[in-house]
Design a protein around this motif. Structure first.
Motif, mmCIF file in Angstrom:
data_model
loop_
_atom_site.group_PDB
_atom_site.id
_atom_site.type_symbol
_atom_site.label_atom_id
_atom_site.label_comp_id
_atom_site.label_asym_id
_atom_site.label_seq_id
_atom_site.Cartn_x
_atom_site.Cartn_y
_atom_site.Cartn_z
ATOM 1 N N LYS A 1 0.691 -1.203 0.034
ATOM 2 C CA LYS A 1 0.054 -0.054 0.402
ATOM 3 C C LYS A 1 0.703 1.243 0.064
ATOM 4 C CE LYS A 1 -3.412 -0.451 2.852
ATOM 5 N NZ LYS A 1 -4.645 -0.278 4.104
ATOM 6 N N ARG B 1 1.660 3.976 -2.997
ATOM 7 C CA ARG B 1 1.169 5.583 -3.055
ATOM 8 C C ARG B 1 2.469 6.194 -3.593
ATOM 9 N NH1 ARG B 1 -0.362 4.624 2.445
ATOM 10 N NH2 ARG B 1 -2.703 4.464 2.639
ATOM 11 N N LYS B 2 3.647 5.698 -3.100
ATOM 12 C CA LYS B 2 5.017 6.246 -3.675
ATOM 13 C C LYS B 2 5.013 6.242 -5.152
ATOM 14 C CE LYS B 2 7.778 4.824 0.186
ATOM 15 N NZ LYS B 2 9.005 3.675 0.507
ATOM 16 N N GLY C 1 2.463 8.520 -6.621
ATOM 17 C CA GLY C 1 2.912 9.838 -6.537
ATOM 18 C C GLY C 1 3.988 10.213 -7.256
#
Length: 313
Positions: A300, A304-305, A308
């Motif tokens: 998770k 996200r990274k 991003g």
């Protein structure tokens, strides 16, 4: 006539009856299966990209997760696109060669997924029960060897089943009440005796299905007894949370497979059997990336990274 050859080359195609013949329902199924296929491919590709792009995830556990995702993409690609093409062109036929290819790849990828789930259980067992020896036992060379050996055994098994189907002769009734060439359904259409084929199916299922499943059960009984002996509640929670995603995937894979087996054992109608087979050939492959992205904190965070870092569209 006993002298006639068993392999009847006149069989050029089979008919895949699919899930329904209602045109309106077919349109709905086309949209539904196209969406499910896109979710499966994109979701699993995202897991592979996430694991390969984050050096923190270059561990045995995530190496197996990546292989599982690639297998899920391959398994879905073996069956769903052909079904979508058949609905779109209103043509139910699949060539004899195409049918054999589907039998081979479905058997190979299902078998490989079975082995991968056992390898992942083995990884969790070593990580929780023998943490100090984890990096020594689960080294990259051993993990790669485990995956290659699993793939080799699955391919040999699939090849054996496909070659056995080649020995059968088929008559005029070539309708398969499925959306893909399922081995059990193809055997039912044979004119010649398929007894040896059926014995082989049960024998292989007991060995190649039973051994990995026994490994998973053994690993988790040892994991549970080891975790229960841990003094801190935080340690227990952390140990169980690393197994949560894997347990969910195992439950989904074996649960749906057993469900399909029971549905065929209780002689449901062909349409009900076809719907039941969706449960093990489509649903787990679509749900696996969802389970790993929702239940696994590491994936998770890395996801996200990765998102991003992508430029905003």
């Amino acid at each position: 006539n006993n002298m006639e050859p068993r392999n009847q080359t006149s069989v050029s195609k089979f008919l895949l009856l699919g899930l329904t013949e209602d045109p309106e329902l077919q349109l709905l199924l086309f949209s539904l299966f196209l969406t499910m296929y896109m979710v499966t491919v994109l979701g699993n590709l995202l897991i592979v990209l996430t694991v390969s792009s984050d050096s923190h995830l270059h561990t045995p556990m995530y190496f197996f997760v990546s292989n599982l995702s690639i297998t899920d993409i391959c398994l879905s690609t073996t069956t769903i696109p052909k079904m979508l093409v058949n609905i779109k062109t209103q043509n139910q036929s699949i060539t004899y060669t195409g049918c054999l290819n589907q039998i081979f790849f479905v058997q190979a990828f299902c078998g490989f997924e079975n082995f991968l789930l056992a390898a992942m259980a083995c990884d969790r067992y070593v990580a929780i029960c023998h943490p100090l020896r984890y990096t020594v036992i689960m080294n990259p060379c051993f993990c790669s060897l485990l995956v290659l050996l699993s793939l080799f055994i699955s391919m040999v098994d699939a090849l054996l089943h496909s070659l056995m189907v080649l020995q059968l002769s088929f008559c005029t009734d070539l309708e398969i009440p499925q959306f893909f060439c399922e081995l059990a359904q193809v055997l039912k259409l044979a004119c010649s005796s398929a007894l040896i084929n059926n014995i082989l199916i049960y024998f292989v299922a007991c060995i190649l299905g039973g051994v990995p499943l026994s490994g998973i059960i053994f690993s988790y009984t040892r994991i549970i007894s080891s975790v229960l002996r841990m003094p801190s509640a935080d340690g227990k929670h952390k140990a169980f949370s690393t197994c949560g995603s894997h347990l969910s995937v195992v439950s989904l894979f074996y649960g749906t497979s057993v469900g399909v087996y029971l549905s065929s054992a209780f002689a449901l109608s062909p349409k009900e059997t076809a719907v039941a087979s969706v449960m093990y050939i489509v649903i787990p492959q679509m749900m696996n990336p969802v389970i790993y992205s929702l239940r696994n904190g590491n994936i998770k965070g890395s996801l996200r990274k990765l998102i991003g870092r992508m430029p905003s569209i």
